[in-house]
Write a protein that holds these residues in place. Structure first.
Motif, mmCIF file in Angstrom:
data_model
loop_
_atom_site.group_PDB
_atom_site.id
_atom_site.type_symbol
_atom_site.label_atom_id
_atom_site.label_comp_id
_atom_site.label_asym_id
_atom_site.label_seq_id
_atom_site.Cartn_x
_atom_site.Cartn_y
_atom_site.Cartn_z
ATOM 1 N N ALA A 1 0.854 -1.189 0.000
ATOM 2 C CA ALA A 1 0.000 0.000 0.000
ATOM 3 C C ALA A 1 0.886 1.234 0.000
ATOM 4 C CB ALA A 1 -0.907 0.006 1.213
ATOM 5 N N VAL A 2 0.647 2.144 -0.945
ATOM 6 C CA VAL A 2 1.467 3.350 -1.088
ATOM 7 C C VAL A 2 0.557 4.571 -1.115
ATOM 8 C CG1 VAL A 2 3.214 4.529 -2.457
ATOM 9 C CG2 VAL A 2 3.101 2.024 -2.492
ATOM 10 N N VAL A 3 0.819 5.508 -0.209
ATOM 11 C CA VAL A 3 0.117 6.787 -0.208
ATOM 12 C C VAL A 3 1.104 7.859 -0.656
ATOM 13 C CG1 VAL A 3 -1.160 8.485 1.157
ATOM 14 C CG2 VAL A 3 -1.369 6.033 1.690
ATOM 15 N N ASN A 4 0.809 8.501 -1.772
ATOM 16 C CA ASN A 4 1.661 9.561 -2.318
ATOM 17 C C ASN A 4 0.911 10.889 -2.241
ATOM 18 O OD1 ASN A 4 3.415 11.224 -3.702
ATOM 19 N ND2 ASN A 4 2.979 10.355 -5.721
ATOM 20 N N PRO A 5 1.225 11.727 -1.236
ATOM 21 C CA PRO A 5 0.529 13.002 -1.091
ATOM 22 C C PRO A 5 1.206 14.151 -1.826
ATOM 23 C CG PRO A 5 1.893 12.628 0.819
ATOM 24 C CD PRO A 5 2.147 11.465 -0.117
ATOM 25 N N THR A 6 2.097 13.842 -2.765
ATOM 26 C CA THR A 6 2.843 14.877 -3.485
ATOM 27 C C THR A 6 2.289 15.081 -4.881
ATOM 28 O OG1 THR A 6 4.500 13.498 -4.625
ATOM 29 C CG2 THR A 6 4.881 13.983 -2.292
ATOM 30 N N ALA A 7 2.711 16.170 -5.515
ATOM 31 C CA ALA A 7 2.298 16.488 -6.880
ATOM 32 C C ALA A 7 3.165 15.795 -7.913
ATOM 33 C CB ALA A 7 2.339 18.000 -7.092
ATOM 34 N N GLU A 8 4.080 14.943 -7.481
ATOM 35 C CA GLU A 8 5.039 14.302 -8.384
ATOM 36 C C GLU A 8 4.779 12.814 -8.508
ATOM 37 O OE1 GLU A 8 8.499 15.268 -6.225
ATOM 38 O OE2 GLU A 8 8.633 17.322 -6.973
ATOM 39 N N ARG A 9 4.976 12.294 -9.700
ATOM 40 C CA ARG A 9 4.947 10.852 -9.903
ATOM 41 C C ARG A 9 6.156 10.245 -9.217
ATOM 42 N NH1 ARG A 9 2.203 7.479 -13.071
ATOM 43 N NH2 ARG A 9 1.069 9.271 -13.922
ATOM 44 N N GLN A 10 5.946 9.149 -8.528
ATOM 45 C CA GLN A 10 7.030 8.523 -7.765
ATOM 46 C C GLN A 10 7.385 7.162 -8.371
ATOM 47 O OE1 GLN A 10 8.548 10.025 -5.172
ATOM 48 N NE2 GLN A 10 7.167 11.794 -5.048
ATOM 49 N N HIS A 11 8.689 6.911 -8.444
ATOM 50 C CA HIS A 11 9.198 5.647 -8.972
ATOM 51 C C HIS A 11 9.768 4.847 -7.806
ATOM 52 C CE1 HIS A 11 9.014 7.195 -13.164
ATOM 53 N NE2 HIS A 11 9.241 8.344 -12.549
ATOM 54 N N VAL B 1 3.872 5.240 -9.066
ATOM 55 C CA VAL B 1 2.606 5.671 -8.483
ATOM 56 C C VAL B 1 2.343 7.116 -8.884
ATOM 57 C CG1 VAL B 1 2.656 4.049 -6.565
ATOM 58 C CG2 VAL B 1 3.697 6.294 -6.289
ATOM 59 N N ALA B 2 1.085 7.415 -9.129
ATOM 60 C CA ALA B 2 0.688 8.725 -9.638
ATOM 61 C C ALA B 2 0.744 9.780 -8.539
ATOM 62 C CB ALA B 2 -0.726 8.642 -10.203
ATOM 63 N N PRO B 3 0.759 11.050 -8.922
ATOM 64 C CA PRO B 3 0.630 12.122 -7.919
ATOM 65 C C PRO B 3 -0.710 12.018 -7.190
ATOM 66 C CG PRO B 3 1.323 13.005 -10.051
ATOM 67 C CD PRO B 3 0.914 11.582 -10.287
ATOM 68 N N TYR B 4 -0.720 12.474 -5.962
ATOM 69 C CA TYR B 4 -1.929 12.502 -5.145
ATOM 70 C C TYR B 4 -2.691 11.178 -5.270
ATOM 71 C CZ TYR B 4 -0.992 17.541 -5.596
ATOM 72 O OH TYR B 4 -0.413 18.786 -5.610
ATOM 73 N N SER B 5 -2.071 10.134 -4.792
ATOM 74 C CA SER B 5 -2.645 8.814 -5.053
ATOM 75 C C SER B 5 -2.565 7.886 -3.851
ATOM 76 C CB SER B 5 -1.930 8.150 -6.238
ATOM 77 O OG SER B 5 -0.572 7.875 -5.916
ATOM 78 N N VAL B 6 -3.487 6.920 -3.866
ATOM 79 C CA VAL B 6 -3.440 5.736 -3.016
ATOM 80 C C VAL B 6 -3.374 4.549 -3.954
ATOM 81 C CG1 VAL B 6 -4.650 4.338 -1.307
ATOM 82 C CG2 VAL B 6 -4.838 6.835 -1.229
ATOM 83 N N THR B 7 -2.362 3.711 -3.787
ATOM 84 C CA THR B 7 -2.169 2.576 -4.691
ATOM 85 C C THR B 7 -1.940 1.308 -3.882
ATOM 86 O OG1 THR B 7 -1.071 4.079 -6.241
ATOM 87 C CG2 THR B 7 -0.920 1.720 -6.696
ATOM 88 N N LEU B 8 -2.668 0.266 -4.208
ATOM 89 C CA LEU B 8 -2.423 -1.064 -3.666
ATOM 90 C C LEU B 8 -1.896 -1.937 -4.794
ATOM 91 C CD1 LEU B 8 -3.906 -0.019 -1.185
ATOM 92 C CD2 LEU B 8 -5.204 -2.159 -1.113
ATOM 93 N N ILE B 9 -0.743 -2.573 -4.570
ATOM 94 C CA ILE B 9 -0.114 -3.425 -5.584
ATOM 95 C C ILE B 9 0.024 -4.826 -5.020
ATOM 96 C CG2 ILE B 9 1.814 -3.697 -7.161
ATOM 97 C CD1 ILE B 9 1.870 -0.496 -5.362
ATOM 98 N N ARG B 10 -0.519 -5.795 -5.728
ATOM 99 C CA ARG B 10 -0.470 -7.193 -5.287
ATOM 100 C C ARG B 10 0.452 -7.977 -6.203
ATOM 101 N NH1 ARG B 10 -4.077 -10.818 -2.491
ATOM 102 N NH2 ARG B 10 -3.798 -12.983 -3.189
ATOM 103 N N PHE B 11 1.459 -8.640 -5.595
ATOM 104 C CA PHE B 11 2.380 -9.499 -6.324
ATOM 105 C C PHE B 11 2.244 -10.933 -5.816
ATOM 106 C CE2 PHE B 11 4.728 -5.421 -6.535
ATOM 107 C CZ PHE B 11 4.890 -5.323 -7.909
ATOM 108 N N PRO B 12 2.173 -11.911 -6.713
ATOM 109 C CA PRO B 12 2.329 -13.290 -6.249
ATOM 110 C C PRO B 12 3.681 -13.418 -5.562
ATOM 111 C CG PRO B 12 1.596 -13.207 -8.541
ATOM 112 C CD PRO B 12 1.994 -11.815 -8.176
ATOM 113 N N ALA B 13 3.751 -14.289 -4.569
ATOM 114 C CA ALA B 13 4.990 -14.377 -3.796
ATOM 115 C C ALA B 13 5.299 -15.816 -3.431
ATOM 116 C CB ALA B 13 4.877 -13.534 -2.530
#
Length: 635
Positions: free
Chosen positions: A560-570, A621-633
């Motif tokens: 789970a990633v919360v990005n509260p910035t105006a920038e795309r994050q890598h 992850v996009a600017p101003y975003s909440v992203t959930l990423i699921r990977f098989p493990a």
């Protein structure tokens, strides 16, 4: 839920808890566009309780009436006199043609009596401001009696200025006893200002008992559009009926024949309560949305006997007195309610029945002892408030507490990062306080927390009483708080977001539409896709909030990633004790402006977008975003 707030805006040992908090920290400086994230699956915390995704509904504003409940008439039982400034009902016809008769009223203290001249003059009553959609069916009924010569009595739905253009029905006969007559209308045009009229141009008089009007697609009296969203929200538990409301509520007013239940002035908030949605309707609601009930008893103006009767009504067999009454009301099987809130915010002077702590601890223990004697299976949730009140409750009531309730609300901050951070900070502060209490007061005993009211609370009231709007920035804050719950699973067993529908809720409705707020999207996303076992997660960028969890089967990792910035994050991902496999799936809530919001009946500006992640080592992850990423493990 406290009025004061509107003005101010199972578990591990203590040492293990402190160690866990250190392991499961949020991301560690700056606004860099590239960040390294490390997921260490060898270091896990206690599983996330599903009850963290709980909800709270209260008889306040348009949460239940006008939100969940499908009744369209605001005062269908005529609590207020027809034609008064408080009443939604107006008089049709000559002055004095409508009076409120107190002699043997149908329900409540009076019923409207319509006097007819017999010269063809139309007289009656009307309820305006109704929202209808073209081509949609609406069903209802009226209890009516009167002089035989008063017939026919006409019931019609009017949209615009054309009488009967949305539907009309004549009642050809009336008599000295109340008679229930049903009707069905299908408007030809959409409007938010339709009007229900009940009129006659006969002679004599007629009385109206109660009236009801609902969309025909209602589900056991509940709005189909709201129920559909609640099913998507998929909350595992709902707290009801309050909140401040419960401290003045007599649950016995809300059982039996719905048309005969007395309307009451809301004891804590504005408006009236028709008592159409009582404990039986709440249990039906829980069955429809596949959730568990959490019933709060009245320790304000209520007494132990009232609570015991409610407990027996809910859980007693048909051999018990209250179980027999429940069966008589159409529900022979016990509801088996497990979770019981013992009062609400009794520490506050805004609470009906408020008393000093030294007195309340006795009342709490008396309630719980009696309720446990009647039903030893209950889980008792005590009233807490971090500081002297919670400390005192623990000192005097520890043996009578299964879960400790806490509440918090936060307001608006000008700085975006501070706005997003504040809810998570309160989650963390309450958890830290309870770890201290376990060590200093409870001798190491762990009494988990039920944070059964929490949310952002600020802004204009656009959706009825306390009906505030939420923005993308609030969704980011709710997501960060959910991440913080995952870092404090040693403390939190339950959290109930307040108040689900309208008010400060995750879903908003108009008269004819319903939609998710940004906060509702986040809650639904985490409930459906986040993992169950938190793992140690670190990040090189402290502005991002990142937390990973293993799936229950431990065959996948969800980040789970919360990005509260105006920038795309890598993000560059590294993992220990588990191998992330490609491709992954991502679910993203994002927008180009943190002040974006959704409105019922309009295309959403914010939604959940799903995409594939081709490389398990890299995520954007996009600017101003909440992203959930699921990977098989694989471990």
């Amino acid at each position: 839920m406290s009025r004061a707030t509107t003005r101010r805006h199972t578990t591990n040992s203590l040492l293990a808890a402190i160690a866990t908090v250190g392991l499961l920290t949020a991301c560690g400086g700056g606004h860099a566009q590239e960040a390294r994230v490390t997921i260490d699956a060898s270091q896990t915390a206690a599983p996330i309780s599903k009850y963290i995704y709980g909800q709270f509904i209260e008889h306040l504003g348009r949460c239940i009436y006008g939100g969940i409940w499908a009744e369209m008439l605001v005062d269908r039982k005529f609590f207020y006199p027809v034609g008064s400034k408080e009443s939604p009902w107006t008089v049709i016809g000559p002055e004095g043609s409508v009076t409120m008769d107190r002699h043997q009223p149908f329900v409540g203290v009076h019923s409207p009596r319509v006097a007819l001249r017999g010269d063809g003059t139309v007289a009656g009553i009307a309820h305006g401001g109704l929202g209808v959609l073209a081509g949609k069916e609406y069903v209802g009924y009226i209890w009516v009696k009167g002089a035989p010569e008063a017939a026919p009595i006409t019931v019609r739905l009017v949209s615009g200025n054309n009488p009967g253009n949305a539907g009309e029905m004549d009642i050809p006969e009336v008599g000295s006893d109340y008679r229930k007559v049903t009707f069905r209308f299908r408007p030809a045009e959409s409007t938010d200002d339709a009007r229900l009229e009940i009129v006659s141009k006969g002679r004599g008089y007629f009385y109206v008992g109660t009236v009801s009007l609902m969309p025909a697609d209602n589900i056991h009296g509940m709005r189909a559009d709201t129920i559909a969203l609640l099913k998507e929200l998929d909350s595992p538990i709902y707290r009801w009926p309050g909140g401040n409301f419960v401290s003045g509520y007599d649950w016995r007013d809300g059982i039996g024949d719905r048309d005969k239940r007395p309307p009451r002035k809301n004891p804590a908030w504005q408006g009236i309560d028709s008592n159409d949605f009582g404990i039986d309707e709440f249990m039906t609601f829980c069955r429809i949305v596949n959730t568990e009930p959490l019933v709060v008893v009245n320790t304000g103006l209520g007494d132990v006997e009232m609570a015991l009767q409610e407990l027996e009504y809910a859980n007693g067999s048909v051999e018990t007195k209250m179980g027999q009454l429940r069966a008589k009301n159409g529900h022979p099987e016990p509801y088996r309610v497990k979770y019981w809130g013992i009062g609400n915010e009794m520490y506050g002077n805004w609470q009906l029945g408020h008393m000093p702590l030294e007195e309340y601890v006795k009342k709490h223990n008396e309630f719980v002892a009696a309720m446990r004697k009647l039903d030893p299976t209950i889980v008792a949730i005590a009233v807490g408030n971090v500081g002297p009140w919670t400390e005192g409750m623990f000192r005097h009531c520890a043996d009578f507490i299964d879960l400790m309730s806490e509440h918090f609300y936060v307001g608006a901050k000008k700085d975006l990062l501070e706005h997003v951070e504040q809810a998570a900070r309160r989650v963390r502060e309450i958890a830290d306080a309870h770890r201290r209490y376990r060590k200093e007061i409870l001798g190491g005993k762990a009494i988990p927390v039920a944070l059964d009211e929490w949310n952002y609370w600020y802004g204009e009231h656009l959706y009825g009483e306390l009906g505030t709007r939420y923005f993308l920035r609030d969704g980011l804050g709710v997501a960060k708080a959910l991440n913080e719950y995952a870092r404090n699973t040693d403390v939190y067993f339950m959290a109930n977001y307040a108040q689900t529908v309208n008010v400060i809720g995750a879903i908003k409705t108009t008269k004819t539409a319903a939609s998710f707020e940004t906060t509702g999207l986040v809650l639904a996303l985490y409930r459906k896709h986040f993992g169950q076992v938190p793992v140690a997660t670190t990040c090189s960028n402290s502005v991002l909030d990142v937390q990973a969890a293993l799936s229950e089967a431990k065959d996948a990792v969800v980040l789970a990633v919360v990005n509260p910035t105006a920038e795309r994050q890598h993000l560059i991902l590294q993992s220990t004790a588990v191998k992330l496999e490609s491709p992954g799936r991502a679910w993203e809530i994002a927008g180009d402006d943190p002040m974006l919001f959704n409105e019922p009946g309009k295309p959403p500006r914010v939604s959940i977008v799903e995409r594939e992640i081709p490389d398990a080592g890299k995520v954007e992850v996009a600017p101003y975003s909440v992203t959930l990423i699921r990977f098989p493990a694989k471990r």
